[in-house]
Design a protein around this motif. Structure first.
Motif, PDB file in Angstrom:
ATOM      1  N   UNK A 140       0.851  -1.180   0.000  1.00 47.85           N
ATOM      2  CA  UNK A 140       0.000   0.000   0.000  1.00 47.85           C
ATOM      3  C   UNK A 140       0.891   1.235   0.000  1.00 47.85           C
ATOM      4  N   UNK A 141       0.284   2.406   0.041  1.00 43.85           N
ATOM      5  CA  UNK A 141       1.080   3.638   0.069  1.00 43.85           C
ATOM      6  C   UNK A 141       2.016   3.673   1.271  1.00 43.85           C
ATOM      7  N   UNK A 142       3.177   4.319   1.102  1.00 44.10           N
ATOM      8  CA  UNK A 142       4.135   4.412   2.208  1.00 44.10           C
ATOM      9  C   UNK A 142       3.501   5.006   3.457  1.00 44.10           C
ATOM     10  N   UNK A 143       2.603   5.955   3.275  1.00 43.27           N
ATOM     11  CA  UNK A 143       1.957   6.581   4.433  1.00 43.27           C
ATOM     12  C   UNK A 143       1.176   5.564   5.269  1.00 43.27           C
ATOM     13  N   UNK A 144       0.792   4.438   4.661  1.00 42.31           N
ATOM     14  CA  UNK A 144       0.060   3.394   5.387  1.00 42.31           C
ATOM     15  C   UNK A 144       0.979   2.261   5.851  1.00 42.31           C
ATOM     16  N   UNK A 145       2.271   2.396   5.593  1.00 46.67           N
ATOM     17  CA  UNK A 145       3.263   1.384   5.964  1.00 46.67           C
ATOM     18  C   UNK A 145       4.427   2.069   6.675  1.00 46.67           C
ATOM     19  N   UNK A 146       4.231   2.473   7.933  1.00 42.66           N
ATOM     20  CA  UNK A 146       5.249   3.286   8.603  1.00 42.66           C
ATOM     21  C   UNK A 146       6.621   2.627   8.708  1.00 42.66           C
ATOM     22  N   UNK A 147       6.686   1.331   8.890  1.00 36.90           N
ATOM     23  CA  UNK A 147       8.002   0.680   8.983  1.00 36.90           C
ATOM     24  C   UNK A 147       8.726   0.747   7.642  1.00 36.90           C
ATOM     25  N   UNK A 148       7.996   0.524   6.571  1.00 36.69           N
ATOM     26  CA  UNK A 148       8.593   0.581   5.246  1.00 36.69           C
ATOM     27  C   UNK A 148       8.960   2.018   4.868  1.00 36.69           C
ATOM     28  N   UNK A 149       8.139   2.958   5.300  1.00 31.85           N
ATOM     29  CA  UNK A 149       8.453   4.369   5.059  1.00 31.85           C
ATOM     30  C   UNK A 149       9.752   4.750   5.773  1.00 31.85           C
ATOM     31  N   UNK A 150       9.927   4.264   7.006  1.00 35.53           N
ATOM     32  CA  UNK A 150      11.166   4.534   7.743  1.00 35.53           C
ATOM     33  C   UNK A 150      12.365   3.927   7.015  1.00 35.53           C
ATOM     34  N   UNK A 151      12.181   2.741   6.438  1.00 38.26           N
ATOM     35  CA  UNK A 151      13.250   2.117   5.671  1.00 38.26           C
ATOM     36  C   UNK A 151      13.602   2.980   4.457  1.00 38.26           C
ATOM     37  N   UNK A 152      12.595   3.490   3.763  1.00 34.21           N
ATOM     38  CA  UNK A 152      12.837   4.348   2.593  1.00 34.21           C
ATOM     39  C   UNK A 152      13.586   5.613   2.992  1.00 34.21           C
ATOM     40  N   UNK A 153      13.195   6.222   4.092  1.00 33.38           N
ATOM     41  CA  UNK A 153      13.873   7.428   4.570  1.00 33.38           C
ATOM     42  C   UNK A 153      15.334   7.124   4.906  1.00 33.38           C
ATOM     43  N   UNK A 154      15.570   6.002   5.593  1.00 28.78           N
ATOM     44  CA  UNK A 154      16.937   5.621   5.951  1.00 28.78           C
ATOM     45  C   UNK A 154      17.792   5.323   4.731  1.00 28.78           C
ATOM     46  N   UNK A 155      17.226   4.599   3.761  1.00 27.68           N
ATOM     47  CA  UNK A 155      17.975   4.306   2.539  1.00 27.68           C
ATOM     48  C   UNK A 155      18.307   5.583   1.770  1.00 27.68           C
ATOM     49  N   UNK A 156      17.365   6.495   1.710  1.00 28.41           N
ATOM     50  CA  UNK A 156      17.611   7.757   1.008  1.00 28.41           C
ATOM     51  C   UNK A 156      18.729   8.532   1.703  1.00 28.41           C
ATOM     52  N   UNK A 157      18.673   8.583   3.024  1.00 29.60           N
ATOM     53  CA  UNK A 157      19.657   9.354   3.790  1.00 29.60           C
ATOM     54  C   UNK A 157      21.038   8.705   3.766  1.00 29.60           C
ATOM     55  N   UNK A 158      21.100   7.376   3.900  1.00 28.47           N
ATOM     56  CA  UNK A 158      22.375   6.689   4.064  1.00 28.47           C
ATOM     57  C   UNK A 158      22.951   6.074   2.788  1.00 28.47           C
ATOM     58  N   UNK A 159      22.097   5.827   1.781  1.00 26.58           N
ATOM     59  CA  UNK A 159      22.583   5.158   0.572  1.00 26.58           C
ATOM     60  C   UNK A 159      22.409   6.081  -0.629  1.00 26.58           C
ATOM     61  N   UNK A 160      21.181   6.184  -1.127  1.00 25.17           N
ATOM     62  CA  UNK A 160      20.939   7.022  -2.301  1.00 25.17           C
ATOM     63  C   UNK A 160      19.442   7.128  -2.562  1.00 25.17           C
ATOM     64  N   UNK A 161      19.095   8.075  -3.415  1.00 22.23           N
ATOM     65  CA  UNK A 161      17.699   8.189  -3.827  1.00 22.23           C
ATOM     66  C   UNK A 161      17.258   6.934  -4.570  1.00 22.23           C
ATOM     67  N   UNK A 162      18.142   6.359  -5.391  1.00 24.06           N
ATOM     68  CA  UNK A 162      17.793   5.138  -6.127  1.00 24.06           C
ATOM     69  C   UNK A 162      17.485   4.000  -5.164  1.00 24.06           C
ATOM     70  N   UNK A 163      18.265   3.858  -4.126  1.00 24.99           N
ATOM     71  CA  UNK A 163      18.024   2.773  -3.161  1.00 24.99           C
ATOM     72  C   UNK A 163      16.705   2.976  -2.443  1.00 24.99           C
ATOM     73  N   UNK A 164      16.272   4.205  -2.308  1.00 25.77           N
ATOM     74  CA  UNK A 164      15.042   4.504  -1.569  1.00 25.77           C
ATOM     75  C   UNK A 164      13.797   4.428  -2.439  1.00 25.77           C
TER      76      UNK A 164
END
Length: 168
Positions: A140-164
């Motif tokens: 579902x949308x990231x807004x409805x999946x808080x754990x997955x949204x946190x993973x996306x934020x972490x990947x963007x911050x620590x790896x890259x936009x592509x990874x997120x």
């Protein structure tokens, strides 16, 4: 050595998220032994590898993905299991198979990434034999999946936009 995004996906996300999910879905809806199965947007191949064990030596599984780096990891993982698997670099919008070839088609966590979802579903239908089985899962949308949204934020911050890029 720092893993590539595809290697990190296989090393961290597959065991934590995608393998348990594929196992659960395939346990509930197993393809029959001897089936020909297509895994669309196969990524590093966990659903295809899991399915190969279910269809056995008389069956076959083909995995297709548009990301060659993911397929490279899938090929390395497959080299050790001896299953009847083949990997194809292609778009879900133009599957390189004849009509009615597959008894079952899987698309686990891929549909949400396709530029033209309706075309992708038509392609799935085209390659699926009449009466065949389609198994698909989507987040579902990231807004409805808080754990997955946190993973996306972490990947963007620590790896890259592509990874997120976890959702379109």
């Amino acid at each position: 050595m720092i893993p590539t995004p595809a290697e990190a996906y296989e090393q961290y996300l597959v065991p934590a998220i995608f393998e348990p999910w594929a196992t659960k879905v395939l346990r509930a809806h197993p393809p029959k032994p001897g089936s020909r199965v297509l895994d669309v947007a196969c990524g590093t191949g966990i659903a295809a590898r899991s399915t190969a064990a279910l269809v056995g030596g008389t069956g076959r599984v083909d995995g297709v993905d548009a990301d060659e780096a993911m397929l490279a990891v899938a090929r390395r993982a497959h080299a050790h299991d001896g299953a009847r698997l083949a990997w194809h670099h292609a778009s879900a919008l133009e599957l390189p198979f004849e009509a009615g070839r597959f008894d079952a088609v899987l698309c686990f966590e891929g549909l949400q990434f396709f530029a033209d979802r309706a075309l992708a579903v038509r392609e799935v239908r085209r390659v699926l034999r009449p009466g065949g089985m389609f198994l698909g899962t989507v987040w579902g949308p990231l807004a409805e999946n808080p754990a997955y949204e946190a993973l996306a934020v972490g990947l963007r911050r620590l790896v890259s936009d592509d990874a997120a890029r976890l959702a379109p």
